[in-house]
Design an enzyme around this catalytic site. Structure first.
Site, PDB file in Angstrom:
ATOM      1  N   HIS A  57       1.532  -1.475   8.393  1.00  0.00           N
ATOM      2  CA  HIS A  57       2.536  -2.224   9.154  1.00  0.00           C
ATOM      3  C   HIS A  57       3.893  -2.015   8.493  1.00  0.00           C
ATOM      4  O   HIS A  57       3.964  -1.688   7.309  1.00  0.00           O
ATOM      5  CB  HIS A  57       2.166  -3.705   9.265  1.00  0.00           C
ATOM      6  CG  HIS A  57       2.220  -4.459   7.973  1.00  0.00           C
ATOM      7  ND1 HIS A  57       1.348  -4.212   6.930  1.00  0.00           N
ATOM      8  CD2 HIS A  57       3.038  -5.451   7.534  1.00  0.00           C
ATOM      9  CE1 HIS A  57       1.631  -5.024   5.923  1.00  0.00           C
ATOM     10  NE2 HIS A  57       2.647  -5.785   6.245  1.00  0.00           N
ATOM     11  N   HIS A  59       6.375  -3.574   7.080  1.00  0.00           N
ATOM     12  CA  HIS A  59       7.118  -4.414   6.141  1.00  0.00           C
ATOM     13  C   HIS A  59       7.574  -3.564   4.956  1.00  0.00           C
ATOM     14  O   HIS A  59       6.870  -2.645   4.533  1.00  0.00           O
ATOM     15  CB  HIS A  59       6.272  -5.601   5.673  1.00  0.00           C
ATOM     16  CG  HIS A  59       6.139  -6.678   6.719  1.00  0.00           C
ATOM     17  ND1 HIS A  59       5.188  -7.672   6.659  1.00  0.00           N
ATOM     18  CD2 HIS A  59       6.864  -6.908   7.846  1.00  0.00           C
ATOM     19  CE1 HIS A  59       5.328  -8.473   7.711  1.00  0.00           C
ATOM     20  NE2 HIS A  59       6.332  -8.036   8.441  1.00  0.00           N
ATOM     21  N   HIS A  62       5.567  -2.217   2.084  1.00  0.00           N
ATOM     22  CA  HIS A  62       4.483  -1.291   2.424  1.00  0.00           C
ATOM     23  C   HIS A  62       5.024   0.087   2.802  1.00  0.00           C
ATOM     24  O   HIS A  62       4.250   1.018   2.997  1.00  0.00           O
ATOM     25  CB  HIS A  62       3.642  -1.851   3.578  1.00  0.00           C
ATOM     26  CG  HIS A  62       2.933  -3.124   3.196  1.00  0.00           C
ATOM     27  ND1 HIS A  62       1.587  -3.179   2.950  1.00  0.00           N
ATOM     28  CD2 HIS A  62       3.423  -4.366   2.960  1.00  0.00           C
ATOM     29  CE1 HIS A  62       1.263  -4.423   2.590  1.00  0.00           C
ATOM     30  NE2 HIS A  62       2.358  -5.160   2.591  1.00  0.00           N
ATOM     31  N   HIS A 115      -1.006 -10.573  11.380  1.00  0.00           N
ATOM     32  CA  HIS A 115       0.078 -10.630  10.386  1.00  0.00           C
ATOM     33  C   HIS A 115       1.360 -10.088  11.028  1.00  0.00           C
ATOM     34  O   HIS A 115       2.417 -10.697  10.936  1.00  0.00           O
ATOM     35  CB  HIS A 115      -0.321  -9.810   9.159  1.00  0.00           C
ATOM     36  CG  HIS A 115       0.755  -9.694   8.120  1.00  0.00           C
ATOM     37  ND1 HIS A 115       1.241 -10.780   7.429  1.00  0.00           N
ATOM     38  CD2 HIS A 115       1.446  -8.618   7.657  1.00  0.00           C
ATOM     39  CE1 HIS A 115       2.188 -10.372   6.581  1.00  0.00           C
ATOM     40  NE2 HIS A 115       2.324  -9.060   6.706  1.00  0.00           N
ATOM     41  N   ASP A 134      -2.188  -6.120   5.107  1.00  0.00           N
ATOM     42  CA  ASP A 134      -1.992  -7.563   4.900  1.00  0.00           C
ATOM     43  C   ASP A 134      -2.789  -8.396   5.905  1.00  0.00           C
ATOM     44  O   ASP A 134      -2.433  -9.533   6.194  1.00  0.00           O
ATOM     45  CB  ASP A 134      -0.502  -7.923   5.017  1.00  0.00           C
ATOM     46  CG  ASP A 134       0.281  -7.539   3.772  1.00  0.00           C
ATOM     47  OD1 ASP A 134      -0.318  -7.056   2.800  1.00  0.00           O
ATOM     48  OD2 ASP A 134       1.513  -7.731   3.783  1.00  0.00           O
ATOM     49  N   HIS A 172      -2.547  -6.634  -1.794  1.00  0.00           N
ATOM     50  CA  HIS A 172      -1.896  -7.507  -2.773  1.00  0.00           C
ATOM     51  C   HIS A 172      -2.919  -8.135  -3.722  1.00  0.00           C
ATOM     52  O   HIS A 172      -4.055  -8.413  -3.326  1.00  0.00           O
ATOM     53  CB  HIS A 172      -1.156  -8.661  -2.070  1.00  0.00           C
ATOM     54  CG  HIS A 172       0.072  -8.239  -1.331  1.00  0.00           C
ATOM     55  ND1 HIS A 172       1.302  -8.099  -1.936  1.00  0.00           N
ATOM     56  CD2 HIS A 172       0.265  -7.938  -0.023  1.00  0.00           C
ATOM     57  CE1 HIS A 172       2.201  -7.732  -1.032  1.00  0.00           C
ATOM     58  NE2 HIS A 172       1.597  -7.621   0.142  1.00  0.00           N
TER      59      HIS A 172
HETATM   60 ZN   LIG Z   1       3.345  -7.622   5.387  1.00  0.00          ZN
END
Ligand SMILES: [Zn+2]
Length: 256
Positions: A57, A59, A62, A115, A134, A172
């Site tokens: 994704h 973000h 990432h 997410h 995530d 994470h």
């Molecule tokens: Zn994320």
């Protein structure tokens, strides 16, 4: 024995960038590079080269490393077709069921919205390796930034339905904090207590708590247990639908 050699590179405060190396072909995939430099150094130390970048994704934690990695290795970048334009240097837009070849191994794309609305996961079916970004954490799950509770619950069920011995490489290292919350909503779960003890001991030794397995998550992770009658009843939510139970514990976690 698997021909895939997986390494976790810890970066930023709590991210892992996963490297998946096919020992037959020498090809190497890198999942969600939050940064470039430290990942490139780790890959060169191993004598590998990154051929594929797999993005779950868009973000920043990432994707920020993508341009440097593409420049260093000329890697090809994969991401959701619907996130096209938001992922730097993305040349392969993929969707549910698409297959990505990494040498002799194959990663299957799973759409797991929640997410983010277009979040995807990568699953090596033969080798039983899951890279859920995530969506799923050990003892937790991602916050809802765009998707709905209903979507996220359905995505988590989709991952839970994969073989129990699937190894889960989360993005994470949140497990210790997740354990505190999980114990607050599921205090009598003996499997969870044992996992929480294991996690604490691993962290005290500075070791990662990952990969986890889907079997362990199904037994210990409250976000995967929203349709288990005894768990619902213990929360006084026995009459609610699973997605409502999910929404309630996700809300509690947001304020924990
Ligand atoms: Zn994320």
């Amino acid at each position: 024995m698997s021909n895939l050699d997986v390494r976790m590179v810890p970066v930023l405060s709590d991210n892992y960038v996963h490297l998946i190396h096919d020992t037959f072909s020498g090809k190497t995939a890198c999942v969600d590079p939050a940064v470039g430099g430290p990942v490139i150094d780790a890959v060169r130390d191993l004598g590998w080269e990154i051929s594929h970048v797999l993005i779950t994704h868009p973000h920043y934690d990432h994707t920020d490393g993508v341009p440097d990695i593409v420049e260093a290795f000329g890697a090809e970048v994969y991401g959701s077709r619907r996130d096209y334009g938001q992922i730097p240097k993305c040349d392969h837009g993929v969707m549910q069921g698409d297959l990505i070849e990494l040498g002799k191994s194959i990663a299957k794309v799973l759409e797991v919205p929640g997410h983010t609305v277009h979040h995807i996961a990568y699953y090596f079916e033969q080798e039983r390796l899951l890279f859920p970004g995530d969506t799923l954490f050990s003892l937790g799950c991602g916050r809802l930034f765009g998707g709905t509770a209903e979507q996220m619950w359905s995505s988590l069920k989709k991952l839970r339905a994969l073989p129990a011995d699937t190894q889960v490489y989360c993005a994470h290292e949140y497990t210790n904090a997740n354990a505190d919350f999980a114990l607050s909503v599921d205090p009598d779960n003996a499997d969870l207590k044992a996992r929480a003890d294991e996690v604490q001991s691993l962290r005290e030794q500075g070791l990662p708590t990952l990969p986890s397995t889907l079997d362990s998550e199904a037994r210990c992770n409250p976000f995967l247990r929203c349709d288990i009658p005894a768990f619902k009843a213990s929360l006084d939510l026995g009459e609610r639908e699973a997605e409502q139970v999910f929404a309630e514990i996700r809300r509690r976690k947001d304020h924990f």
